[in-house]
Write a protein that holds these residues in place. Structure first.
Motif, PDB file in Angstrom:
ATOM      1  N   PRO A 144       0.837  -1.208   0.000  1.00 25.76           N
ATOM      2  CA  PRO A 144       0.000   0.000   0.000  1.00 25.76           C
ATOM      3  C   PRO A 144       0.871   1.257   0.000  1.00 25.76           C
ATOM      4  CG  PRO A 144      -0.131  -1.169   2.107  1.00 25.76           C
ATOM      5  CD  PRO A 144       0.688  -2.020   1.204  1.00 25.76           C
ATOM      6  N   GLY A 145       0.476   2.221  -0.797  1.00 22.58           N
ATOM      7  CA  GLY A 145       1.219   3.484  -0.828  1.00 22.58           C
ATOM      8  C   GLY A 145       2.548   3.408  -1.547  1.00 22.58           C
ATOM      9  N   SER A 146       2.829   2.293  -2.241  1.00 23.67           N
ATOM     10  CA  SER A 146       4.150   2.175  -2.876  1.00 23.67           C
ATOM     11  C   SER A 146       4.151   2.634  -4.326  1.00 23.67           C
ATOM     12  CB  SER A 146       4.619   0.717  -2.829  1.00 23.67           C
ATOM     13  OG  SER A 146       3.916  -0.075  -3.790  1.00 23.67           O
ATOM     14  N   THR A 147       2.990   3.043  -4.841  1.00 19.37           N
ATOM     15  CA  THR A 147       2.924   3.333  -6.271  1.00 19.37           C
ATOM     16  C   THR A 147       3.315   4.774  -6.581  1.00 19.37           C
ATOM     17  OG1 THR A 147       1.025   1.858  -6.245  1.00 19.37           O
ATOM     18  CG2 THR A 147       1.485   2.992  -8.310  1.00 19.37           C
ATOM     19  N   THR A 148       4.249   4.944  -7.509  1.00 15.45           N
ATOM     20  CA  THR A 148       4.568   6.275  -8.022  1.00 15.45           C
ATOM     21  C   THR A 148       4.314   6.282  -9.522  1.00 15.45           C
ATOM     22  OG1 THR A 148       6.900   5.672  -8.274  1.00 15.45           O
ATOM     23  CG2 THR A 148       6.284   6.826  -6.249  1.00 15.45           C
ATOM     24  N   SER A 198       1.992  10.718  -6.454  1.00 13.96           N
ATOM     25  CA  SER A 198       3.103   9.872  -6.023  1.00 13.96           C
ATOM     26  C   SER A 198       3.589  10.278  -4.644  1.00 13.96           C
ATOM     27  CB  SER A 198       4.272   9.990  -7.017  1.00 13.96           C
ATOM     28  OG  SER A 198       3.853   9.677  -8.321  1.00 13.96           O
ATOM     29  N   GLY A 199       2.923  11.268  -4.039  1.00 13.13           N
ATOM     30  CA  GLY A 199       3.342  11.737  -2.715  1.00 13.13           C
ATOM     31  C   GLY A 199       4.653  12.490  -2.737  1.00 13.13           C
TER      32      GLY A 199
END
Ligand code: ZN
Length: 414
Positions: free
Chosen positions: A213-217, A400-401
């Motif tokens: 989770p949250g690893s996608t850019t 992508s944060g």
């Protein structure tokens, strides 16, 4: 709302005092020309801040040697050649990346009580987006020298790259001399190439892969496959591609994607999205059984297991053995047989499943909608390549944060 307005007014007064000239300031400063600029007078500057309009007072210097005037305080505050505070610029950029510039203007008014023009939202969002584009270009030029330092960190069990293309509507002037996607039709759109990188930490109790989770850019642009190849290579490298124990490229059958995979990511496991592959088979089934509604389903029941079972050679042999009466259909079958033949190694689905790998490119397909479509394909929107690329860069950065980091590094530079 009335209270907020009153508090804003109070805050603006405090801000004006905070930002204005301190009692003591230099009478003489160094000028970039090598000379010495002298204090000339105190000058006002109007700024739109998160608390409303504030007029600040700051010293203005004149250089007797080069006759240039300057207000160094503006650079300190990050408001050189702009009438908006950094906070307001950031808000304008954010709303402009989220929805139409017009809607963004309305949101700012409604949520922050700030009145700006639609054009101002557009200019700010595009200026920041273009700044991100330039920084990315500088980074990928560095990456091109292939002497990138290894990105330090713990090893990554599985890292994925997915790539896809999606069309967006362009202004007419941008399409001159371009052929349309349908023969004889003028072009109306251009392709955005989009890529994403993510990691997989585990598989669930049924052995299905689970995305971190949250690893996608995300990264993308309207550009050539060559340029995009360098872009996605840089992105993957920065994400720690070199530390990944298992590397996977997942995409549909588009040739430019597999060229990039071969050139920049040798040794990675290549997987053709199983749903695209099945779609090819379905289209063929319908062409072969036209006029008979149930027949395509029966045809698929017999032949899809070869695809799902990774027995691509068997499937290709079968397709090549078909001898339909129409030359057109024969040609169609040949093209499809070639497609499966060419991608055979990328369709060993049971093999991939045994390794608990993803076999569908759902992440990038969703991204085509959320990153690109929802903002750039609204009805009545037409883009220039430059404007679209600025907004795409902004959206990729935010989704992508990375936008916080970008803003931090910007204010440090100022
Ligand atoms: Zn000077």
């Amino acid at each position: 709302m009335a209270t907020r307005a009153a508090v804003h007014q109070l805050g603006a007064a405090v801000l004006r005092r905070l930002l204005s000239t301190p009692a003591a300031f230099d009478r003489v400063i160094a000028c970039p020309c090598g000379g010495h600029a002298r204090f000339h007078q105190i000058r006002p500057k109007q700024l739109l801040t998160a608390l409303g309009t504030v007029t600040i007072q700051r010293p203005y210097y004149l250089c007797p040697e080069c006759h240039e005037g300057s207000c160094p305080r503006d650079a300190e505050l990050g408001v050189e050649s702009t009438e908006y505070s950094p906070g307001v610029r950031r808000m304008m950029t954010t709303v402009g990346s989220e929805s139409s510039f017009q809607h963004g203007r309305e949101e700012l008014e409604l949520l922050a009580g700030l009145s700006v023009t639609t054009k101002a939202v557009e200019r700010q969002a595009e200026a920041i987006g273009e700044d991100i584009v330039h920084r990315e270009r500088a980074r990928s030029t560095g990456a091109l020298q292939l002497e990138l330092p290894d990105v330090l960190g713990p090893p990554v069990p599985v890292m994925y790259i997915e790539m896809d293309g999606t069309q967006i509507p362009m202004v007419r002037a941008e399409l001159e001399g371009r052929a349309g996607r349908t023969e004889g039709q003028p072009a109306r759109t251009r392709e955005v190439k989009l890529g994403c990188v993510f990691t997989q930490v585990a598989s669930d109790d049924k052995g299905r892969p689970v995305r971190d989770p949250g690893s996608t850019t995300y990264t993308g642009a309207i550009e050539t496959a060559d340029e995009f190849g360098r872009r996605i290579y840089t992105e993957a490298w920065e994400r720690g591609w070199s530390r990944a124990r298992k590397k996977v490229i997942l995409a549909d059958g588009a040739e430019w994607i597999w060229n990039i995979a071969g050139q920049h990511f040798p040794g990675a496991v290549q997987v053709v999205d199983i749903y695209h592959a099945r779609q090819h088979l379905w289209d063929l089934a319908r062409a072969l059984c036209s006029g008979n509604e149930k027949a395509p389903q029966q045809w698929m029941k017999r032949h899809q297991p070869k695809l799902d079972g990774g027995e691509i050679e068997k499937l290709v042999r079968y397709l090549r053995s078909l001898r339909p009466s129409s030359a057109e259909l024969l040609n169609r079958i040949r093209l499809e047989a070639d497609y499966f033949d060419r991608n055979a190694e990328r369709m060993r689905y049971p093999d991939f499943r045994r390794q608990h790998l993803f076999v569908g490119s759902g992440v990038i397909e969703a991204a085509c909608k959320t990153v690109i479509g929802s903002r750039l394909k609204q009805s009545g929107m037409f883009w220039t390549a430059r404007g679209a690329n600025a907004i795409i860069a902004l959206r990729c950065s935010r989704l992508s944060g990375k936008f916080e980091d970008y803003w931090e590094s910007r204010s440090r530079a100022a």
